[in-house]
Design a protein around this motif. Structure first.
Motif, short mmCIF file in Angstrom:
data_model
loop_
_atom_site.label_atom_id
_atom_site.label_comp_id
_atom_site.label_asym_id
_atom_site.label_seq_id
_atom_site.Cartn_x
_atom_site.Cartn_y
_atom_site.Cartn_z
N ALA A 23 39.69 45.66 40.66
CA ALA A 23 40.93 46.36 39.59
C ALA A 23 41.05 45.52 38.41
O ALA A 23 41.46 46.13 37.17
CB ALA A 23 42.16 46.16 40.43
N THR A 24 40.60 44.09 38.34
CA THR A 24 40.79 43.47 37.18
C THR A 24 39.61 42.73 36.86
O THR A 24 38.59 42.30 37.80
CB THR A 24 42.03 42.18 37.21
N ALA A 25 39.32 42.33 35.87
CA ALA A 25 38.04 41.51 35.28
C ALA A 25 37.98 40.07 36.07
O ALA A 25 38.91 39.52 36.27
CB ALA A 25 38.11 41.38 33.96
N ARG A 26 36.63 39.60 36.35
CA ARG A 26 36.26 38.40 36.76
C ARG A 26 36.34 37.29 35.67
O ARG A 26 36.24 35.96 35.98
CB ARG A 26 35.03 38.62 37.54
N ALA A 27 36.07 37.76 34.25
CA ALA A 27 36.09 36.83 33.18
C ALA A 27 36.44 37.68 32.14
O ALA A 27 36.40 38.92 31.99
CB ALA A 27 34.69 35.98 33.06
N ALA A 28 36.72 36.79 30.93
CA ALA A 28 36.93 37.50 29.63
C ALA A 28 36.00 37.03 28.36
O ALA A 28 35.58 35.82 28.62
CB ALA A 28 38.37 37.36 29.37
N PHE A 29 35.82 37.53 27.38
CA PHE A 29 35.30 37.15 26.36
C PHE A 29 36.05 37.53 24.99
O PHE A 29 36.77 38.47 25.14
CB PHE A 29 34.03 37.35 26.08
N LEU A 30 36.27 36.59 24.00
CA LEU A 30 36.96 36.79 22.85
C LEU A 30 36.01 36.66 21.71
O LEU A 30 34.89 35.99 21.88
CB LEU A 30 38.08 35.82 22.84
N LEU A 67 45.69 31.48 22.33
CA LEU A 67 45.25 32.73 23.61
C LEU A 67 44.07 32.23 24.35
O LEU A 67 44.14 32.36 25.60
CB LEU A 67 45.02 33.95 22.56
N HIS A 68 43.17 31.62 23.83
CA HIS A 68 41.81 31.08 24.39
C HIS A 68 42.47 30.23 25.58
O HIS A 68 42.05 30.33 26.77
CB HIS A 68 41.05 30.78 23.52
N ARG A 69 43.10 29.24 25.22
CA ARG A 69 43.71 28.36 26.12
C ARG A 69 44.67 28.87 27.19
O ARG A 69 44.44 28.48 28.25
CB ARG A 69 44.55 27.22 25.45
N ALA A 70 45.39 29.95 27.04
CA ALA A 70 46.21 30.31 27.94
C ALA A 70 45.52 31.16 28.76
O ALA A 70 45.60 31.15 30.24
CB ALA A 70 47.34 31.31 27.19
N LEU A 71 44.42 32.09 28.38
CA LEU A 71 43.44 32.84 29.38
C LEU A 71 42.74 31.96 30.18
O LEU A 71 42.50 32.56 31.32
CB LEU A 71 42.88 33.95 28.63
N SER A 72 42.26 31.03 29.61
CA SER A 72 41.43 30.23 30.38
C SER A 72 42.07 29.37 31.55
O SER A 72 41.37 29.00 32.38
CB SER A 72 40.92 29.14 29.55
N ALA A 73 43.09 29.18 31.59
CA ALA A 73 44.17 28.73 32.72
C ALA A 73 44.18 29.83 33.94
O ALA A 73 44.51 29.82 34.93
CB ALA A 73 45.49 28.27 32.25
N CYS A 74 43.80 31.29 33.42
CA CYS A 74 43.97 32.12 34.24
C CYS A 74 42.52 32.77 35.01
O CYS A 74 42.44 32.95 36.19
CB CYS A 74 44.81 33.48 33.63
N LEU A 75 41.58 32.88 34.08
CA LEU A 75 40.10 33.17 34.48
C LEU A 75 39.16 32.69 33.39
O LEU A 75 39.67 32.32 32.29
CB LEU A 75 40.12 34.84 34.41
N PRO A 76 37.91 32.14 33.88
CA PRO A 76 37.14 31.97 32.88
C PRO A 76 36.95 33.00 31.47
O PRO A 76 36.84 33.99 31.77
CB PRO A 76 35.61 32.14 33.73
N THR A 77 36.96 32.15 30.55
CA THR A 77 37.03 32.83 29.12
C THR A 77 36.24 32.19 27.97
O THR A 77 36.48 31.06 27.99
CB THR A 77 38.66 32.86 28.62
N VAL A 78 35.41 33.03 27.55
CA VAL A 78 34.44 32.43 26.64
C VAL A 78 34.93 32.91 25.32
O VAL A 78 35.32 34.16 25.15
CB VAL A 78 33.01 32.60 26.88
N CYS A 79 34.58 32.24 24.07
CA CYS A 79 34.85 32.74 22.95
C CYS A 79 33.77 32.65 21.94
O CYS A 79 33.31 31.34 21.75
CB CYS A 79 35.98 31.95 22.31
N PHE A 80 33.16 33.78 21.42
CA PHE A 80 32.37 33.64 20.40
C PHE A 80 32.81 33.41 19.06
O PHE A 80 34.03 33.66 18.78
CB PHE A 80 31.53 35.12 20.21
#
Length: 303
Positions: A23-30, A67-80
């Motif tokens: 239902a929700t993503a396993r990771a995110a990207f910015l 935003l990157h810091r906040a999301l990274s505490a919830c799920l793996p988040t990479v930023c380009f």
């Protein structure tokens, strides 16, 4: 099935079990807002954008980092990294999206955003690093701005595609096929609306935020709200303008939106979110919202 027929869609949707996928993503990207500035092309059909003098690039960079810091505490988040030649690139969910094992690339309406679709680093991350197959829609003529135009219930495999200058009917069908959805409802957005994800959010397949004034046909609002009752929250015009509809569930129990959007929610809506099993997380994004999008638009999902 892809259709404008509300009855046919509702009948099909009610028969879809919540077994289509996560239902929700396993990771995110910015994508960082490097070179953050007013894009005249995009302003032609995005009424939410501020004028060029209202952009604060340094504040946008700082808020995006938050935003990157906040999301990274919830799920793996990479930023380009961003690119000054691509001033709208801070909103990558319109250009790149995923389904399990696949990366989709959009056909964007405006040339300033079509450049984003050609980014070799983002394409390579999905194909060479994650091993995803590439489904490239950018080379065909029909606009189809992915999860800006198409809101998806990933648990049940349902799509809600609002048509505007950013997505036509042929583009909707291309996205329906590319995401491999079970059923997609196609409808018109209200005049002046550019993306569905500003007026509708489906939260982990079990709740919805609906901004009724963003839809051309009230019957579509009723059909969508009925599917997610009793956890369909109807938002006011003021809450829509504050981007409360531009929200996303990351993890089963947390809904993310900007601080301004959170302030625009009434206490009744906050209680309704809690009743649906969601807490609320907010991040300050007012500088980025000058560009006509908010938190959901910033977040690319990796399934």
């Amino acid at each position: 099935m892809i259709t404008r027929d509300l009855s046919a869609f509702v009948d099909a949707a009610r028969g879809c079990a919540a077994d289509f996928g996560s239902a929700t993503a396993r990771a995110a990207f910015l994508v960082a807002p490097d070179g953050f500035a007013h894009a005249a092309d995009s302003a032609r059909d995005n009424r939410y954008m501020a004028d060029a003098g209202s952009y604060d690039a340094n504040r946008a960079l700082a808020q995006h980092r938050g935003l990157h810091r906040a999301l990274s505490a919830c799920l793996p988040t990479v930023c380009f990294a961003g690119d000054p030649a691509m001033p709208d690139a801070v909103f990558p969910n319109n250009v790149f999206a995923t389904a399990p094992g696949r990366c989709l690339v959009a056909r964007m309406r405006h040339p300033v955003r079509q450049r984003e679709a050609g980014r070799a680093d983002i394409r390579g991350f999905f194909t060479d690093v994650l091993g995803y197959a590439l489904h490239d829609l950018s080379v065909q003529p029909h606009p189809c701005e992915l999860t800006g135009s198409m809101v998806i219930d990933r648990a049940r495999g349902l799509g809600f595609c609002g048509l505007s200058e950013r997505c036509d009917e042929a583009g909707a069908r291309l996205m329906h096929d590319a995401f491999g959805l079970r059923a997609t409802l196609v409808f018109d957005l209200a005049p002046g609306e550019y993306h569905t994800n500003v007026v509708l959010a489906v939260l982990a397949g079990r709740a919805a935020l609906v901004c009724a004034d963003g839809f051309a046909d009230p019957a579509v609002v009723e059909a969508i709200a009925g599917l997610y009752a009793p956890h369909a929250l109807r938002l006011s015009a003021g809450a829509r303008a504050a981007y409360a509809g531009n929200a996303i569930a990351l993890g089963d129990g947390l809904v993310w939106m900007s601080v301004g959007a959170g302030h625009a929610l009434g206490e009744e809506s906050r209680q309704a979110l809690r009743a649906a099993g969601f807490g609320l997380a907010t991040v300050e994004l007012d500088a980025i919202e000058a560009a006509g999008g908010s938190l959901r638009c910033c977040v690319g999902e990796i399934f």
